[in-house]
Design a protein around this motif. Structure first.
Motif, PDB file in Angstrom:
ATOM      1  N   LEU A  25       0.840  -1.207   0.000  1.00 52.54           N
ATOM      2  CA  LEU A  25       0.000   0.000   0.000  1.00 52.54           C
ATOM      3  C   LEU A  25       0.875   1.257   0.000  1.00 52.54           C
ATOM      4  N   LEU A  26       1.890   1.261   0.834  1.00 55.69           N
ATOM      5  CA  LEU A  26       2.801   2.410   0.901  1.00 55.69           C
ATOM      6  C   LEU A  26       3.544   2.599  -0.417  1.00 55.69           C
ATOM      7  N   LEU A  27       4.093   1.515  -0.949  1.00 51.70           N
ATOM      8  CA  LEU A  27       4.862   1.604  -2.189  1.00 51.70           C
ATOM      9  C   LEU A  27       3.982   2.048  -3.364  1.00 51.70           C
ATOM     10  N   LEU A  28       2.815   1.444  -3.501  1.00 52.26           N
ATOM     11  CA  LEU A  28       1.926   1.810  -4.605  1.00 52.26           C
ATOM     12  C   LEU A  28       1.392   3.229  -4.464  1.00 52.26           C
ATOM     13  N   THR A  29       1.147   3.666  -3.237  1.00 53.17           N
ATOM     14  CA  THR A  29       0.685   5.037  -3.018  1.00 53.17           C
ATOM     15  C   THR A  29       1.766   6.044  -3.393  1.00 53.17           C
ATOM     16  N   LEU A  30       3.002   5.752  -3.012  1.00 52.78           N
ATOM     17  CA  LEU A  30       4.099   6.651  -3.378  1.00 52.78           C
ATOM     18  C   LEU A  30       4.304   6.699  -4.885  1.00 52.78           C
ATOM     19  N   LEU A  31       4.263   5.536  -5.537  1.00 52.45           N
ATOM     20  CA  LEU A  31       4.426   5.510  -6.993  1.00 52.45           C
ATOM     21  C   LEU A  31       3.305   6.272  -7.695  1.00 52.45           C
ATOM     22  N   SER A  32       2.084   6.081  -7.228  1.00 57.53           N
ATOM     23  CA  SER A  32       0.972   6.785  -7.869  1.00 57.53           C
ATOM     24  C   SER A  32       1.029   8.286  -7.594  1.00 57.53           C
ATOM     25  N   ALA A  33       1.504   8.683  -6.434  1.00 55.14           N
ATOM     26  CA  ALA A  33       1.634  10.112  -6.141  1.00 55.14           C
ATOM     27  C   ALA A  33       2.629  10.773  -7.093  1.00 55.14           C
ATOM     28  N   PHE A  34       3.752  10.099  -7.333  1.00 56.77           N
ATOM     29  CA  PHE A  34       4.727  10.643  -8.276  1.00 56.77           C
ATOM     30  C   PHE A  34       4.156  10.696  -9.694  1.00 56.77           C
ATOM     31  N   MET A  35       3.451   9.643 -10.088  1.00 51.81           N
ATOM     32  CA  MET A  35       2.880   9.609 -11.432  1.00 51.81           C
ATOM     33  C   MET A  35       1.784  10.655 -11.598  1.00 51.81           C
ATOM     34  N   LEU A  36       0.924  10.786 -10.593  1.00 44.12           N
ATOM     35  CA  LEU A  36      -0.167  11.760 -10.690  1.00 44.12           C
ATOM     36  C   LEU A  36       0.350  13.194 -10.726  1.00 44.12           C
ATOM     37  N   SER A  37       1.411  13.458  -9.965  1.00 46.52           N
ATOM     38  CA  SER A  37       1.950  14.821  -9.988  1.00 46.52           C
ATOM     39  C   SER A  37       2.693  15.100 -11.292  1.00 46.52           C
ATOM     40  N   ALA A  38       3.343  14.102 -11.849  1.00 52.77           N
ATOM     41  CA  ALA A  38       4.063  14.296 -13.108  1.00 52.77           C
ATOM     42  C   ALA A  38       3.100  14.438 -14.281  1.00 52.77           C
ATOM     43  N   LEU A  39       1.992  13.697 -14.239  1.00 50.72           N
ATOM     44  CA  LEU A  39       1.036  13.730 -15.342  1.00 50.72           C
ATOM     45  C   LEU A  39      -0.058  14.780 -15.156  1.00 50.72           C
ATOM     46  N   LYS A  40      -0.124  15.374 -13.969  1.00 51.04           N
ATOM     47  CA  LYS A  40      -1.124  16.398 -13.644  1.00 51.04           C
ATOM     48  C   LYS A  40      -2.539  15.900 -13.924  1.00 51.04           C
ATOM     49  N   VAL A  41      -2.868  14.795 -13.276  1.00 51.23           N
ATOM     50  CA  VAL A  41      -4.178  14.166 -13.431  1.00 51.23           C
ATOM     51  C   VAL A  41      -5.170  14.844 -12.499  1.00 51.23           C
ATOM     52  N   SER A  42      -6.444  14.844 -12.878  1.00 47.61           N
ATOM     53  CA  SER A  42      -7.471  15.507 -12.069  1.00 47.61           C
ATOM     54  C   SER A  42      -7.696  14.770 -10.750  1.00 47.61           C
ATOM     55  N   GLY A  43      -8.372  15.447  -9.837  1.00 55.19           N
ATOM     56  CA  GLY A  43      -8.637  14.887  -8.515  1.00 55.19           C
ATOM     57  C   GLY A  43      -9.579  13.703  -8.546  1.00 55.19           C
ATOM     58  N   ASN A  44     -10.478  13.648  -9.530  1.00 58.00           N
ATOM     59  CA  ASN A  44     -11.406  12.519  -9.632  1.00 58.00           C
ATOM     60  C   ASN A  44     -10.677  11.207  -9.896  1.00 58.00           C
ATOM     61  N   ALA A  45      -9.656  11.256 -10.713  1.00 59.56           N
ATOM     62  CA  ALA A  45      -8.901  10.050 -11.039  1.00 59.56           C
ATOM     63  C   ALA A  45      -8.116   9.546  -9.826  1.00 59.56           C
TER      64      ALA A  45
END
Length: 128
Positions: A25-45
């Motif tokens: 959970l920690l690892l996947l959350t960190l990876l997704s946080a980096f990806m979401l900030s790099a891709l500038k995805v909306s809050g709904n996603a």
């Protein structure tokens, strides 16, 4: 209540699975946080991705909880998944200070079912 080797093995397997679930959970959350900030995805996603991460982590929790056991794999999958989600829910409520949300039962059901699937997959891997 007296604990014999079978009960100790059951509890240790459940705790091992829950710990690995938290690690994933920690690892996947960190990876997704980096990806979401790099891709500038909306809050709904991000909400959908959070539920997917919770399900994948619960699957890992159920798989590794039941991996070494020869019997009661669905019981340990259910127990580990429920323990995993209740712990995540309590930590989430403490961090956000908002209490339990209306989707509490839906997310608990997702964790319960995916941990059961993970426990079932651990028996298929063994060929039993």
């Amino acid at each position: 209540m007296q604990f014999d080797n079978e009960n100790k093995s059951f509890l240790m397997s459940a705790l091992f699975g829950v710990i690995l679930g938290f690690a994933s959970l920690l690892l996947l959350t960190l990876l997704s946080a980096f990806m979401l900030s790099a891709l500038k995805v909306s809050g709904n996603a991000s909400g959908i991705i959070a539920v997917i991460i919770l399900g994948v982590s619960s699957l890992i929790c159920g798989y590794f909880s039941a991996r070494k056991l020869k019997s009661k794999v669905l019981i340990i999958g259910a127990a580990a998944g429920t323990l995993f989600y209740l712990t995540v829910a309590v930590i989430s409520a403490a961090v956000t200070k908002q209490g339990f949300s209306s989707v509490f039962l839906l997310r608990m059901l997702i964790c319960f079912l995916t941990s059961e699937v993970g426990a079932f997959l651990s028996t298929i891997k063994r060929g039993k």
